[in-house]
Design a protein around this motif. Structure first.
Motif, PDB file in Angstrom:
ATOM      1  N   GLY A  78       0.897   2.989 -18.014  1.00  0.00           N
ATOM      2  CA  GLY A  78       1.853   3.061 -16.911  1.00  0.00           C
ATOM      3  C   GLY A  78       1.230   3.668 -15.669  1.00  0.00           C
ATOM      4  O   GLY A  78       1.526   3.249 -14.546  1.00  0.00           O
ATOM      5  N   LEU A  79       0.366   4.654 -15.854  1.00  0.00           N
ATOM      6  CA  LEU A  79      -0.310   5.284 -14.728  1.00  0.00           C
ATOM      7  C   LEU A  79      -1.199   4.276 -13.996  1.00  0.00           C
ATOM      8  O   LEU A  79      -1.111   4.129 -12.774  1.00  0.00           O
ATOM      9  CB  LEU A  79      -1.153   6.455 -15.225  1.00  0.00           C
ATOM     10  CG  LEU A  79      -1.871   7.339 -14.186  1.00  0.00           C
ATOM     11  CD1 LEU A  79      -2.159   8.709 -14.793  1.00  0.00           C
ATOM     12  CD2 LEU A  79      -3.189   6.738 -13.705  1.00  0.00           C
ATOM     13  N   VAL A  80      -2.048   3.589 -14.732  1.00  0.00           N
ATOM     14  CA  VAL A  80      -2.995   2.658 -14.116  1.00  0.00           C
ATOM     15  C   VAL A  80      -2.263   1.496 -13.456  1.00  0.00           C
ATOM     16  O   VAL A  80      -2.523   1.139 -12.293  1.00  0.00           O
ATOM     17  CB  VAL A  80      -3.999   2.149 -15.166  1.00  0.00           C
ATOM     18  CG1 VAL A  80      -4.896   1.061 -14.560  1.00  0.00           C
ATOM     19  CG2 VAL A  80      -4.854   3.289 -15.692  1.00  0.00           C
ATOM     20  N   ALA A  81      -1.325   0.884 -14.209  1.00  0.00           N
ATOM     21  CA  ALA A  81      -0.597  -0.266 -13.659  1.00  0.00           C
ATOM     22  C   ALA A  81       0.225   0.131 -12.438  1.00  0.00           C
ATOM     23  O   ALA A  81       0.237  -0.574 -11.419  1.00  0.00           O
ATOM     24  CB  ALA A  81       0.315  -0.860 -14.736  1.00  0.00           C
ATOM     25  N   GLY A  82       0.892   1.267 -12.529  1.00  0.00           N
ATOM     26  CA  GLY A  82       1.722   1.708 -11.416  1.00  0.00           C
ATOM     27  C   GLY A  82       0.914   2.063 -10.185  1.00  0.00           C
ATOM     28  O   GLY A  82       1.314   1.750  -9.060  1.00  0.00           O
ATOM     29  N   ALA A  83      -0.226   2.723 -10.381  1.00  0.00           N
ATOM     30  CA  ALA A  83      -1.055   3.124  -9.241  1.00  0.00           C
ATOM     31  C   ALA A  83      -1.584   1.903  -8.489  1.00  0.00           C
ATOM     32  O   ALA A  83      -1.538   1.849  -7.248  1.00  0.00           O
ATOM     33  CB  ALA A  83      -2.218   3.996  -9.712  1.00  0.00           C
ATOM     34  N   PHE A  84      -2.074   0.902  -9.230  1.00  0.00           N
ATOM     35  CA  PHE A  84      -2.577  -0.302  -8.568  1.00  0.00           C
ATOM     36  C   PHE A  84      -1.447  -1.089  -7.922  1.00  0.00           C
ATOM     37  O   PHE A  84      -1.615  -1.661  -6.836  1.00  0.00           O
ATOM     38  CB  PHE A  84      -3.337  -1.177  -9.568  1.00  0.00           C
ATOM     39  CG  PHE A  84      -4.763  -0.751  -9.772  1.00  0.00           C
ATOM     40  CD1 PHE A  84      -5.732  -1.027  -8.818  1.00  0.00           C
ATOM     41  CD2 PHE A  84      -5.144  -0.060 -10.908  1.00  0.00           C
ATOM     42  CE1 PHE A  84      -7.053  -0.633  -8.990  1.00  0.00           C
ATOM     43  CE2 PHE A  84      -6.461   0.347 -11.094  1.00  0.00           C
ATOM     44  CZ  PHE A  84      -7.410   0.057 -10.134  1.00  0.00           C
ATOM     45  N   SER A  85      -0.293  -1.135  -8.583  1.00  0.00           N
ATOM     46  CA  SER A  85       0.848  -1.835  -8.011  1.00  0.00           C
ATOM     47  C   SER A  85       1.313  -1.176  -6.716  1.00  0.00           C
ATOM     48  O   SER A  85       1.582  -1.855  -5.725  1.00  0.00           O
ATOM     49  CB  SER A  85       2.000  -1.862  -9.027  1.00  0.00           C
ATOM     50  OG  SER A  85       3.144  -2.457  -8.472  1.00  0.00           O
ATOM     51  N   MET A  86       1.399   0.152  -6.724  1.00  0.00           N
ATOM     52  CA  MET A  86       1.813   0.871  -5.529  1.00  0.00           C
ATOM     53  C   MET A  86       0.823   0.658  -4.389  1.00  0.00           C
ATOM     54  O   MET A  86       1.208   0.415  -3.237  1.00  0.00           O
ATOM     55  CB  MET A  86       1.933   2.360  -5.834  1.00  0.00           C
ATOM     56  CG  MET A  86       3.150   2.744  -6.648  1.00  0.00           C
ATOM     57  SD  MET A  86       4.688   2.646  -5.698  1.00  0.00           S
ATOM     58  CE  MET A  86       4.397   3.926  -4.480  1.00  0.00           C
ATOM     59  N   ALA A  87      -0.471   0.748  -4.700  1.00  0.00           N
ATOM     60  CA  ALA A  87      -1.495   0.587  -3.670  1.00  0.00           C
ATOM     61  C   ALA A  87      -1.460  -0.817  -3.078  1.00  0.00           C
ATOM     62  O   ALA A  87      -1.521  -0.996  -1.854  1.00  0.00           O
ATOM     63  CB  ALA A  87      -2.875   0.880  -4.254  1.00  0.00           C
ATOM     64  N   ALA A  88      -1.348  -1.819  -3.950  1.00  0.00           N
ATOM     65  CA  ALA A  88      -1.306  -3.196  -3.465  1.00  0.00           C
ATOM     66  C   ALA A  88      -0.061  -3.447  -2.621  1.00  0.00           C
ATOM     67  O   ALA A  88      -0.121  -4.100  -1.575  1.00  0.00           O
ATOM     68  CB  ALA A  88      -1.342  -4.164  -4.648  1.00  0.00           C
ATOM     69  N   GLY A  89       1.071  -2.924  -3.084  1.00  0.00           N
ATOM     70  CA  GLY A  89       2.310  -3.107  -2.339  1.00  0.00           C
ATOM     71  C   GLY A  89       2.268  -2.436  -0.980  1.00  0.00           C
ATOM     72  O   GLY A  89       2.695  -3.024   0.027  1.00  0.00           O
ATOM     73  N   GLU A  90       1.758  -1.209  -0.930  1.00  0.00           N
ATOM     74  CA  GLU A  90       1.671  -0.497   0.337  1.00  0.00           C
ATOM     75  C   GLU A  90       0.699  -1.191   1.289  1.00  0.00           C
ATOM     76  O   GLU A  90       0.969  -1.309   2.485  1.00  0.00           O
ATOM     77  CB  GLU A  90       1.227   0.953   0.109  1.00  0.00           C
ATOM     78  CG  GLU A  90       2.314   1.864  -0.382  1.00  0.00           C
ATOM     79  CD  GLU A  90       3.405   2.073   0.651  1.00  0.00           C
ATOM     80  OE1 GLU A  90       3.132   1.953   1.865  1.00  0.00           O
ATOM     81  OE2 GLU A  90       4.541   2.353   0.252  1.00  0.00           O
TER      82      GLU A  90
END
Length: 244
Positions: A67-79
Motif C-alpha cells: 500500500g505504501l509503494v502503490a500509494g506513493a507512486f499513485s500520489m506522485a503521478a496524480g500530482e
C-alpha cells in the motif's frame, strides 16, 4: 523624557503597522500535507482491515508495504499530471495574452485602464498607470495576467516539486502504521496509536501555517483517521468471518 516617550510610541506604532503574509502559493505545501495525511489514513485503514480479518503479521506487513509503494507512486503521478496540466493551461492563456499585447496594444491598454477605473481610480490616472506599465512588454504581460487571469507568471507551481513532495510525504505517513510490525509488534494497537499520534502531530503542524488552533486541527485529523481505521477493521473482521 516626554520626547523620548513620543518617539518610542511612534516607533512602536510604525512597527505594529507592518506585517507579513504566509506563502499561500507555494507548490509544495498542499501536496506535502495531502500526501502525509493520505498516507497515514489510507495505510492505517489498510493495515486495520487486514488485521481485522485475522491475517498473519507477515500478510499485514506485505499489505502495508504494498500500500505504501502503490500509494506513493499513485500520489506522485496524480500530482504531477494535475499540476502540469494546470501549468500548461496557464501557459496557453499567457501565450494568448502575449499575442494580443503584440497585435492589439491599444485595445489592451484601454482594457487595463478600464480595470483600474472599475476599482475607483480616476480615468486620467488609470490611463496613465496603464500606459506606464505597458512600456515594458514583460511587465505588461505580468500585469494583465494578474488582473485578468489571477495568476503570477513568475510564480507558477512546479509539477516536479509537487510530485516529489507528495511521494515523500505519503511514504513517511504510510510507513507509520507498518512500522510497529516491522519492529516485531504483534498487536494492531501499536500501529493505531502510532498512526493516530502522527495524524495529530501533522494536524497540529498544519495549524502553524493555516493559523488555526493547533489542538483543533490535530484532533480533527485524529478523528478522521480513527474513523477510517474503525470502519476498515470492522469490514475486515466481517469478511474474515464470512470467508473463514
Amino acid at each position: 523624557m516626554a520626547v523620548m516617550e513620543r518617539e518610542h510610541e511612534s516607533q512602536g506604532g510604525a512597527e505594529s503597522g507592518t506585517h507579513t503574509h504566509r506563502d499561500i502559493n507555494g507548490g509544495w505545501l498542499r501536496p506535502a500535507v495531502f500526501g502525509a495525511m493520505d498516507g497515514l489514513v489510507s495505510n492505517l485503514g489498510l493495515v486495520a482491515g487486514v488485521a481485522g480479518s485475522d491475517a498473519s503479521n507477515r500478510v499485514i506487513v506485505i499489505s502495508g508495504l504494498a500500500g505504501l509503494v502503490a500509494g506513493a507512486f499513485s500520489m506522485a503521478a496524480g500530482e504531477y499530471t494535475s499540476v502540469a496540466s494546470q501549468r500548461e493551461l496557464v501557459q496557453a492563456e499567457l501565450d494568448v495574452e502575449r499575442s494580443e499585447l503584440r497585435r492589439h496594444p491599444e485595445d489592451e491598454l484601454k482594457e487595463l485602464a478600464a480595470v483600474y477605473e472599475a476599482r475607483g481610480v480616476d480615468p486620467g490616472l488609470a490611463a496613465e498607470v496603464a500606459r506606464q506599465l505597458h512600456k515594458d512588454p514583460e511587465q505588461a504581460l505580468e500585469t494583465h495576467a494578474r488582473e485578468e487571469l489571477g495568476v503570477d507568471p513568475q510564480d507558477l507551481p512546479s509539477p516536479t516539486t509537487a510530485a516529489v513532495s507528495s511521494f515523500l510525504s505519503f511514504s513517511v505517513g504510510a510507513v507509520l502504521p507498518v512500522l510497529p510490525y516491522l519492529l516485531g509488534a504483534t498487536s494492531l494497537w501499536y500501529a493505531v496509536v502510532l498512526a493516530l499520534s502522527g495524524l495529530f502531530a501533522c494536524g497540529a503542524m498544519v495549524a502553524r501555517v493555516t493559523a488555526r488552533q493547533w489542538w483543533f486541527s490535530g484532533l480533527r485529523q485524529l478523528a478522521l483517521g480513527a474513523g477510517a481505521a474503525a470502519v476498515t477493521y470492522g469490514l475486515g473482521a466481517a469478511f474474515g468471518v464470512a470467508l473463514g
